[in-house]
Design a protein around this motif. Structure first.
Motif, mmCIF file in Angstrom:
data_model
loop_
_atom_site.group_PDB
_atom_site.id
_atom_site.type_symbol
_atom_site.label_atom_id
_atom_site.label_comp_id
_atom_site.label_asym_id
_atom_site.label_seq_id
_atom_site.Cartn_x
_atom_site.Cartn_y
_atom_site.Cartn_z
ATOM 1 N N PHE A 1 -6.908 -1.988 -1.484
ATOM 2 C CA PHE A 1 -5.517 -2.196 -1.908
ATOM 3 C C PHE A 1 -5.053 -1.213 -2.996
ATOM 4 O O PHE A 1 -3.863 -1.109 -3.246
ATOM 5 C CB PHE A 1 -5.351 -3.617 -2.468
ATOM 6 C CG PHE A 1 -5.465 -4.703 -1.433
ATOM 7 C CD1 PHE A 1 -4.656 -4.712 -0.306
ATOM 8 C CD2 PHE A 1 -6.364 -5.743 -1.601
ATOM 9 C CE1 PHE A 1 -4.751 -5.735 0.635
ATOM 10 C CE2 PHE A 1 -6.461 -6.773 -0.669
ATOM 11 C CZ PHE A 1 -5.651 -6.766 0.449
ATOM 12 N N TYR A 2 -5.981 -0.547 -3.675
ATOM 13 C CA TYR A 2 -5.593 0.374 -4.751
ATOM 14 C C TYR A 2 -5.347 1.794 -4.241
ATOM 15 O O TYR A 2 -5.093 2.696 -5.037
ATOM 16 C CB TYR A 2 -6.687 0.440 -5.826
ATOM 17 C CG TYR A 2 -6.938 -0.831 -6.605
ATOM 18 C CD1 TYR A 2 -6.048 -1.891 -6.597
ATOM 19 C CD2 TYR A 2 -8.082 -0.955 -7.385
ATOM 20 C CE1 TYR A 2 -6.301 -3.047 -7.330
ATOM 21 C CE2 TYR A 2 -8.337 -2.108 -8.130
ATOM 22 C CZ TYR A 2 -7.445 -3.153 -8.085
ATOM 23 O OH TYR A 2 -7.703 -4.286 -8.818
ATOM 24 N N GLN A 3 -5.458 1.993 -2.940
ATOM 25 C CA GLN A 3 -5.199 3.331 -2.406
ATOM 26 C C GLN A 3 -3.684 3.570 -2.332
ATOM 27 O O GLN A 3 -2.891 2.630 -2.254
ATOM 28 C CB GLN A 3 -5.813 3.467 -1.005
ATOM 29 C CG GLN A 3 -7.324 3.491 -1.010
ATOM 30 C CD GLN A 3 -7.886 4.760 -1.607
ATOM 31 O OE1 GLN A 3 -7.956 5.787 -0.940
ATOM 32 N NE2 GLN A 3 -8.305 4.719 -2.870
ATOM 33 N N ASP A 4 -3.329 4.840 -2.320
ATOM 34 C CA ASP A 4 -1.937 5.228 -2.183
ATOM 35 C C ASP A 4 -1.315 4.544 -0.952
ATOM 36 O O ASP A 4 -2.011 4.340 0.044
ATOM 37 C CB ASP A 4 -1.933 6.757 -1.990
ATOM 38 C CG ASP A 4 -0.577 7.325 -2.210
ATOM 39 O OD1 ASP A 4 -0.230 7.543 -3.377
ATOM 40 O OD2 ASP A 4 0.149 7.501 -1.205
ATOM 41 N N SER A 5 -0.035 4.206 -1.029
ATOM 42 C CA SER A 5 0.588 3.456 0.076
ATOM 43 C C SER A 5 0.495 4.194 1.415
ATOM 44 O O SER A 5 0.304 3.569 2.463
ATOM 45 C CB SER A 5 2.045 3.132 -0.256
ATOM 46 O OG SER A 5 2.707 4.274 -0.667
ATOM 47 N N GLU A 6 0.576 5.525 1.386
ATOM 48 C CA GLU A 6 0.443 6.321 2.624
ATOM 49 C C GLU A 6 -0.916 6.077 3.284
ATOM 50 O O GLU A 6 -1.025 5.989 4.508
ATOM 51 C CB GLU A 6 0.474 7.809 2.262
ATOM 52 C CG GLU A 6 1.788 8.491 2.437
ATOM 53 C CD GLU A 6 1.636 9.992 2.322
ATOM 54 O OE1 GLU A 6 0.923 10.457 1.413
ATOM 55 O OE2 GLU A 6 2.244 10.689 3.165
ATOM 56 N N ILE A 7 -1.938 5.979 2.443
ATOM 57 C CA ILE A 7 -3.295 5.765 2.971
ATOM 58 C C ILE A 7 -3.425 4.328 3.498
ATOM 59 O O ILE A 7 -3.977 4.093 4.571
ATOM 60 C CB ILE A 7 -4.361 6.074 1.889
ATOM 61 C CG1 ILE A 7 -4.265 7.542 1.479
ATOM 62 C CG2 ILE A 7 -5.763 5.717 2.379
ATOM 63 C CD1 ILE A 7 -5.235 7.971 0.395
ATOM 64 N N GLN A 8 -2.876 3.382 2.750
ATOM 65 C CA GLN A 8 -2.916 1.982 3.223
ATOM 66 C C GLN A 8 -2.244 1.876 4.598
ATOM 67 O O GLN A 8 -2.726 1.176 5.487
ATOM 68 C CB GLN A 8 -2.187 1.064 2.247
ATOM 69 C CG GLN A 8 -2.865 0.936 0.888
ATOM 70 C CD GLN A 8 -2.197 -0.107 0.003
ATOM 71 O OE1 GLN A 8 -1.755 -1.138 0.476
ATOM 72 N NE2 GLN A 8 -2.123 0.162 -1.291
ATOM 73 N N ASP A 9 -1.130 2.600 4.765
ATOM 74 C CA ASP A 9 -0.373 2.468 6.013
ATOM 75 C C ASP A 9 -1.077 3.090 7.217
ATOM 76 O O ASP A 9 -0.821 2.710 8.355
ATOM 77 C CB ASP A 9 1.040 3.063 5.848
ATOM 78 C CG ASP A 9 1.919 2.148 5.004
ATOM 79 O OD1 ASP A 9 1.541 0.975 4.807
ATOM 80 O OD2 ASP A 9 2.972 2.602 4.528
ATOM 81 N N LEU A 10 -1.925 4.070 6.984
ATOM 82 C CA LEU A 10 -2.597 4.657 8.161
ATOM 83 C C LEU A 10 -3.949 4.002 8.441
ATOM 84 O O LEU A 10 -4.570 4.259 9.466
ATOM 85 C CB LEU A 10 -2.728 6.187 8.044
ATOM 86 C CG LEU A 10 -3.599 6.822 6.969
ATOM 87 C CD1 LEU A 10 -5.066 6.724 7.277
ATOM 88 C CD2 LEU A 10 -3.220 8.286 6.838
ATOM 89 N N ALA A 11 -4.403 3.133 7.512
ATOM 90 C CA ALA A 11 -5.727 2.515 7.688
ATOM 91 C C ALA A 11 -5.703 1.489 8.821
ATOM 92 O O ALA A 11 -4.676 0.894 9.130
ATOM 93 C CB ALA A 11 -6.151 1.843 6.389
ATOM 94 N N ASP A 12 -6.887 1.263 9.412
ATOM 95 C CA ASP A 12 -7.018 0.203 10.424
ATOM 96 C C ASP A 12 -7.112 -1.146 9.742
ATOM 97 O O ASP A 12 -6.796 -2.178 10.336
ATOM 98 C CB ASP A 12 -8.298 0.426 11.246
ATOM 99 C CG ASP A 12 -8.226 1.721 12.017
ATOM 100 O OD1 ASP A 12 -7.435 1.775 12.967
ATOM 101 O OD2 ASP A 12 -8.922 2.694 11.642
ATOM 102 N N PHE A 13 -7.602 -1.148 8.504
ATOM 103 C CA PHE A 13 -7.739 -2.410 7.782
ATOM 104 C C PHE A 13 -7.621 -2.135 6.288
ATOM 105 O O PHE A 13 -8.186 -1.161 5.782
ATOM 106 C CB PHE A 13 -9.107 -3.050 8.091
ATOM 107 C CG PHE A 13 -9.299 -4.365 7.409
ATOM 108 C CD1 PHE A 13 -8.771 -5.532 7.949
ATOM 109 C CD2 PHE A 13 -9.974 -4.444 6.197
ATOM 110 C CE1 PHE A 13 -8.920 -6.755 7.297
ATOM 111 C CE2 PHE A 13 -10.129 -5.665 5.537
ATOM 112 C CZ PHE A 13 -9.595 -6.819 6.095
ATOM 113 N N VAL A 14 -6.862 -3.000 5.591
ATOM 114 C CA VAL A 14 -6.727 -2.886 4.127
ATOM 115 C C VAL A 14 -7.247 -4.186 3.531
ATOM 116 O O VAL A 14 -6.903 -5.275 4.034
ATOM 117 C CB VAL A 14 -5.247 -2.694 3.714
ATOM 118 C CG1 VAL A 14 -5.140 -2.409 2.218
ATOM 119 C CG2 VAL A 14 -4.596 -1.573 4.511
#
Ligand code: 13P
Ligand code: SF4
Length: 339
Positions: free
Chosen positions: A43-56
């Motif tokens: 959850f502490y990753q940049d929002s762009e990274i959260q949005d491309l992840a398969d799971f947050v």
């Protein structure tokens, strides 16, 4: 201490060598498909990274995902101790960390030789260790915990059993207060959560009297005393979603607000202030090291990747697996599924 992260070798693609016009999102997607990779993000990753992840998710959920995945490659968008735990739990997978330098102040505060001396000084104590530590420290521990299962696990330990808790003294102090234990605490702190200011937070509450304060237990006691809810990143996120309040003050790393805002677009989320008022000091400098460019490069190069001695892995697996076995079952919520 054994370095478990192997950097890219000679001839690997670097940021300087990258095509400046590359479409990073499209390329990461292509590599994910072609290499059968799964992208996990904290959850502490940049929002762009959260949005491309398969799971947050939080540390516990990410460990569970890493253990269960059948993907060949795990791209771990988080910090080193998280990726390392994934490798310990699922050794047949390649686990990539976009930036090999993405560490954690708690891990740094607890070197294995010092931790061994601490244990030797307190014979008869059970060692419960926060997952924010190296594989070498895990290997010297009896049970690993995260902030979402620590209380439940400690409550399973007989009351007359003395306990050592490392490395976060604020989390340990909080657990002592809520469970009535008297665990001996290692003096480590998180440089992000220790910087919130009690004085500034009180002022902010006066300005927003209807706002509820939510805090991660890595915060000092004075901040936790002002909180309406204390919990892991996932627990805080759930609280802001299910509580009827419209406004929340967030005393944890602010990138989690991205998920809060997605889940409750009409609610207002305010970052808790640091001692310097309006600074960005609540951003975790280690989490920030991961970028889209580095995710792309690690997928092309299949490095930095985790590698460790099997003896070390097995020794670290024992207390980690104990944690998995003693954890209450996961509760399914909207954020537990895809990002
Ligand atoms: P969570 O397990 O609550 O996600 O916390 C991880 C962490 O590093 C907090 O600083
Ligand atoms: Fe470590 Fe603190 Fe960053 Fe979490 S927020 S990874 S505990 S430095």
């Amino acid at each position: 201490m054994q370095d478990t992260v192997v950097p890219p070798g000679k001839g690997a693609l670097t940021e300087e060598g990258m095509d400046p016009f590359v479409d990073l999102h499209a390329e990461i997607d292509r590599l994910r498909r072609e290499k059968n990779a799964v992208i996990l993000a904290h959850f502490y990753q940049d929002s762009e990274i959260q949005d491309l992840a398969d799971f947050v998710g939080d540390s516990l959920e990410l460990s569970r995902k890493a253990q269960a995945t059948d993907a060949g490659i795990i791209v771990f968008c988080g910090v080193r101790f998280m990726g390392e735990a994934a490798k310990i739990l699922n050794p047949s997978r390649t686990v990539l960390l976009p930036d090999a330098e993405a560490g954690c102040s708690l891990e740094d505060s607890c070197q294995p030789e010092d931790f061994r001396a601490f244990r030797d000084k307190h014979p008869g104590h059970l060692s419960i260790t926060y997952i924010n530590c190296s594989a070498a420290v895990k290997a010297l521990s009896d049970i690993i915990v995260t902030s979402s299962n620590a209380e439940a696990i400690i409550r399973q330990i007989p009351e007359d059993q003395p306990i050592l808790f490392a490395p976060d003294r604020y989390l340990g102090g909080y657990l002592n207060r809520i469970t009535g234990r008297n665990m001996m605490l290692w003096p480590g702190t998180c440089i992000v959560h220790e910087q919130f200011s009690e004085r500034e937070l009180v002022k902010l509450k006066v300005h927003h009297p209807s706002a509820l304060v939510v805090a991660h237990p890595e915060c000092p006691e004075a901040i936790l005393n002002l909180a309406d809810h204390v919990g892991s990143t996932k627990s805080i996120l759930n609280f802001t979603q299910t509580n009827k309040a419209e406004k929340f003050i967030i005393a944890t790393e602010p990138h989690i607000i991205h998920q809060m805002q997605k889940a409750a677009p009409n609610k207002t989320f305010i970052t808790a202030p640091g001692v310097d008022g309006d600074c960005d000091c609540a951003n975790c400098p280690y989490m920030e090291k991961n970028t889209l460019e580095k995710i792309y490069l690690c997928m092309v190069n299949e490095a930095p990747y985790f590698q460790m001695d099997e003896a070390l892995r097995l020794a670290a697996l024992k207390p980690l697996q104990r944690m998995m076995d003693m954890s209450p079952p996961a509760v399914q919520t909207p954020q537990s599924s895809a990002a």
